[in-house]
Design a protein around this motif. Structure first.
Motif, PDB file in Angstrom:
ATOM      1  N   UNK A  82      24.426  13.847  38.542  1.00 16.14           N
ATOM      2  CA  UNK A  82      23.704  14.696  37.583  1.00 16.14           C
ATOM      3  C   UNK A  82      24.505  14.860  36.290  1.00 16.14           C
ATOM      4  N   UNK A  83      25.756  15.217  36.407  1.00 10.61           N
ATOM      5  CA  UNK A  83      26.566  15.462  35.219  1.00 10.61           C
ATOM      6  C   UNK A  83      26.810  14.179  34.430  1.00 10.61           C
ATOM      7  N   UNK A  84      27.073  13.092  35.139  1.00  8.77           N
ATOM      8  CA  UNK A  84      27.338  11.819  34.465  1.00  8.77           C
ATOM      9  C   UNK A  84      26.168  11.356  33.609  1.00  8.77           C
ATOM     10  N   UNK A  85      24.945  11.603  34.087  1.00 12.31           N
ATOM     11  CA  UNK A  85      23.771  11.143  33.341  1.00 12.31           C
ATOM     12  C   UNK A  85      23.667  11.834  31.977  1.00 12.31           C
ATOM     13  N   UNK A  86      23.970  13.112  31.924  1.00 20.57           N
ATOM     14  CA  UNK A  86      23.934  13.811  30.641  1.00 20.57           C
ATOM     15  C   UNK A  86      25.024  13.293  29.709  1.00 20.57           C
ATOM     16  N   UNK A  87      26.207  13.103  30.244  1.00 21.45           N
ATOM     17  CA  UNK A  87      27.311  12.615  29.413  1.00 21.45           C
ATOM     18  C   UNK A  87      26.997  11.219  28.875  1.00 21.45           C
ATOM     19  N   UNK A  88      26.461  10.359  29.724  1.00 21.40           N
ATOM     20  CA  UNK A  88      26.118   9.002  29.302  1.00 21.40           C
ATOM     21  C   UNK A  88      25.052   9.012  28.212  1.00 21.40           C
ATOM     22  N   UNK A  89      24.142   9.967  28.288  1.00 14.05           N
ATOM     23  CA  UNK A  89      23.073  10.078  27.297  1.00 14.05           C
ATOM     24  C   UNK A  89      23.507  10.849  26.045  1.00 14.05           C
ATOM     25  N   UNK A  90      24.747  11.322  26.030  1.00 16.10           N
ATOM     26  CA  UNK A  90      25.269  12.136  24.923  1.00 16.10           C
ATOM     27  C   UNK A  90      24.406  13.368  24.676  1.00 16.10           C
ATOM     28  N   UNK A  91      24.070  14.030  25.776  1.00 18.08           N
ATOM     29  CA  UNK A  91      23.334  15.281  25.720  1.00 18.08           C
ATOM     30  C   UNK A  91      24.233  16.402  26.234  1.00 18.08           C
ATOM     31  N   UNK A  92      24.351  17.493  25.500  1.00 15.13           N
ATOM     32  CA  UNK A  92      25.294  18.554  25.863  1.00 15.13           C
ATOM     33  C   UNK A  92      24.845  19.348  27.075  1.00 15.13           C
ATOM     34  N   UNK A  93      25.748  19.535  28.025  1.00 16.89           N
ATOM     35  CA  UNK A  93      25.411  20.206  29.285  1.00 16.89           C
ATOM     36  C   UNK A  93      26.538  21.122  29.703  1.00 16.89           C
ATOM     37  N   UNK A  94      26.171  22.277  30.273  1.00 16.41           N
ATOM     38  CA  UNK A  94      27.131  23.154  30.938  1.00 16.41           C
ATOM     39  C   UNK A  94      26.581  23.515  32.306  1.00 16.41           C
ATOM     40  N   UNK A  95      27.476  23.871  33.207  1.00 15.25           N
ATOM     41  CA  UNK A  95      27.082  24.442  34.500  1.00 15.25           C
ATOM     42  C   UNK A  95      27.055  25.953  34.283  1.00 15.25           C
ATOM     43  N   UNK A  96      25.863  26.471  33.996  1.00 20.50           N
ATOM     44  CA  UNK A  96      25.735  27.854  33.569  1.00 20.50           C
ATOM     45  C   UNK A  96      25.900  28.873  34.678  1.00 20.50           C
ATOM     46  N   UNK A  97      25.690  28.441  35.908  1.00 17.58           N
ATOM     47  CA  UNK A  97      25.959  29.257  37.092  1.00 17.58           C
ATOM     48  C   UNK A  97      26.327  28.316  38.223  1.00 17.58           C
ATOM     49  N   UNK A  98      27.214  28.775  39.098  1.00 21.77           N
ATOM     50  CA  UNK A  98      27.463  28.095  40.366  1.00 21.77           C
ATOM     51  C   UNK A  98      28.261  29.021  41.257  1.00 21.77           C
ATOM     52  N   UNK A  99      28.278  28.698  42.537  1.00 25.36           N
ATOM     53  CA  UNK A  99      29.017  29.498  43.497  1.00 25.36           C
ATOM     54  C   UNK A  99      29.635  28.622  44.560  1.00 25.36           C
ATOM     55  N   UNK A 100      30.300  29.260  45.503  1.00 22.94           N
ATOM     56  CA  UNK A 100      30.963  28.527  46.592  1.00 22.94           C
ATOM     57  C   UNK A 100      30.112  28.515  47.859  1.00 22.94           C
ATOM     58  N   UNK A 101      29.018  29.285  47.820  1.00 22.45           N
ATOM     59  CA  UNK A 101      28.148  29.391  48.987  1.00 22.45           C
ATOM     60  C   UNK A 101      26.791  29.878  48.494  1.00 22.45           C
ATOM     61  N   UNK A 102      25.740  29.647  49.291  1.00 23.25           N
ATOM     62  CA  UNK A 102      24.436  30.185  48.906  1.00 23.25           C
ATOM     63  C   UNK A 102      23.489  30.076  50.086  1.00 23.25           C
ATOM     64  N   UNK A 103      22.462  30.922  50.055  1.00 24.21           N
ATOM     65  CA  UNK A 103      21.489  30.934  51.147  1.00 24.21           C
ATOM     66  C   UNK A 103      20.697  29.636  51.230  1.00 24.21           C
ATOM     67  N   UNK A 104      20.599  28.882  50.133  1.00 28.26           N
ATOM     68  CA  UNK A 104      19.836  27.634  50.159  1.00 28.26           C
ATOM     69  C   UNK A 104      20.705  26.421  50.468  1.00 28.26           C
TER      70      UNK A 104
END
Length: 350
Positions: free
Chosen positions: A243-265
């Motif tokens: 996922x991250x590589x595709x944005x970088x390759x396309x020169x489109x700016x991306x951040x991981x705006x939220x993430x965690x170490x665990x989740x119900x899903x």
């Protein structure tokens, strides 16, 4: 893209005729965009007003539900973060944060030398949640508090709406996001804008990934950053990297705006997220400082807002490999008025 004409008039008279035709047309052309006064996107990178590359390293803070915890911003800074993403509300789903309150949050972020990403949370899960609002409605909120944001383009990024679609009708995200961006530009917003992915932010259907280029092009300022939220969908390094590589390759700016170490899903691969973000020089903002509801309290980075009581997730995010302490660099806008020999400043640049 610029096009150059290669036809050459054969005579001076022909040249004069050509110029006579062109001058009225040039007079009708739209004026050139003014140079951005704050953050801007260039070649897929987020740049400060100074032109320095800026990589977000920080956390989310639920200000709208805990307005009395404004001191949290100083605690987040003390842990080494360079950015904080602040939860606000439009008044549709939760009590509205006024322009005065927003101005105070921005002022506190600046005082604590933090870049401030402001987001409206009332859009969360639109289509799946009956109380959620549209991105257009979120844009109306930003316009209503514009007085608190104008002139803060060097310090503030406007995240239009949190997780603006759930899983229902998520393909509408593309058109609605373009329209919201254009609505804010028409209202005079010169800030870098951030847009969250649909599918509760996780973009499992790849709507944002596959339409990001057209959304970026629809911004007349070409100053939009994309934000993906990484929870259970991103439970393996291969998924994170792809996922991250595709944005970088396309020169489109991306951040991981939220993430965690665990989740119900599912169990997100936080080590892969941190490693990939560092390798690709992409920003990340962990969820969240403190105050999560009991069912997701494991996502608190500190216990009961106490900065001296890091949870296991907090220790991982702040002090672990590729974490905030090891990789964060303070925004240069905060050191512009001080000398580089200031030890307090040098300590903040890792």
């Amino acid at each position: 893209m610029r096009f150059r004409t290669r036809t050459a008039p054969r005579t001076a008279a022909a040249l004069a005729v050509l110029l006579g035709l062109l001058v009225p047309l040039l007079g009708l052309a739209a004026p050139a965009q003014a140079a951005p006064s704050g953050f801007r996107v260039q070649s897929g990178r987020l740049l400060e007003a100074s032109g320095n590359d800026f990589v977000m390293r920080g956390v989310n803070h639920a200000h709208t539900w805990y307005p009395d915890r404004i001191s949290t911003l100083s605690h987040i800074k003390a842990k080494g973060a360079n950015t904080v993403r602040v939860v606000l509300a439009s008044g549709d789903r939760w009590p509205r944060n006024s322009a005065a309150d927003v101005a105070n949050v921005v002022g506190q972020c600046k005082q604590n030398r933090l870049i401030c990403v402001l987001e409206v949370h009332d859009t969360t899960g639109y289509g799946d949640q009956s109380s959620a609002i549209t991105l257009s409605r979120a844009a109306d909120y930003w316009i209503s508090v514009k007085s608190a944001l104008t002139g803060q383009e060097k310090y503030v990024i406007v995240n239009i709406g949190n997780e603006p679609y759930g899983n229902s009708n998520h393909t509408r995200w593309t058109a609605d996001t373009k329209a919201a961006v254009q609505k804010l530009r028409s209202a005079g917003f010169n800030h870098t804008l951030m847009v969250d992915a649909p599918n509760w932010g996780q973009d499992w259907a790849f709507t944002m990934r596959d339409n990001a280029a057209s959304v970026f092009a629809a911004d007349p300022d070409r100053n939009t950053v994309f934000s993906v939220h990484m929870y259970g969908v991103f439970n393996a390094a291969a998924k994170v990297n792809d996922y991250l590589n595709r944005f970088v390759a396309a020169k489109l700016p991306l951040v991981v705006g939220e993430f965690g170490h665990n989740h119900s899903d599912g169990n997100p691969d936080e080590d892969a997220i941190l490693a990939a973000a560092q390798r690709l020089r992409l920003g990340y903002l962990g969820w969240s400082w403190s105050g999560n509801s009991s069912d997701v309290r494991y996502l608190d980075l500190v216990t009961n807002f106490d900065p001296n009581r890091l949870t296991s997730w907090g220790r991982r995010l702040f002090n672990g490999t590729n974490g905030i302490v090891a990789t964060a660099k303070e925004a240069s806008v905060f050191s512009a008025s001080v000398t580089s020999t200031n030890p307090a400043v040098s300590r903040l640049h890792h």
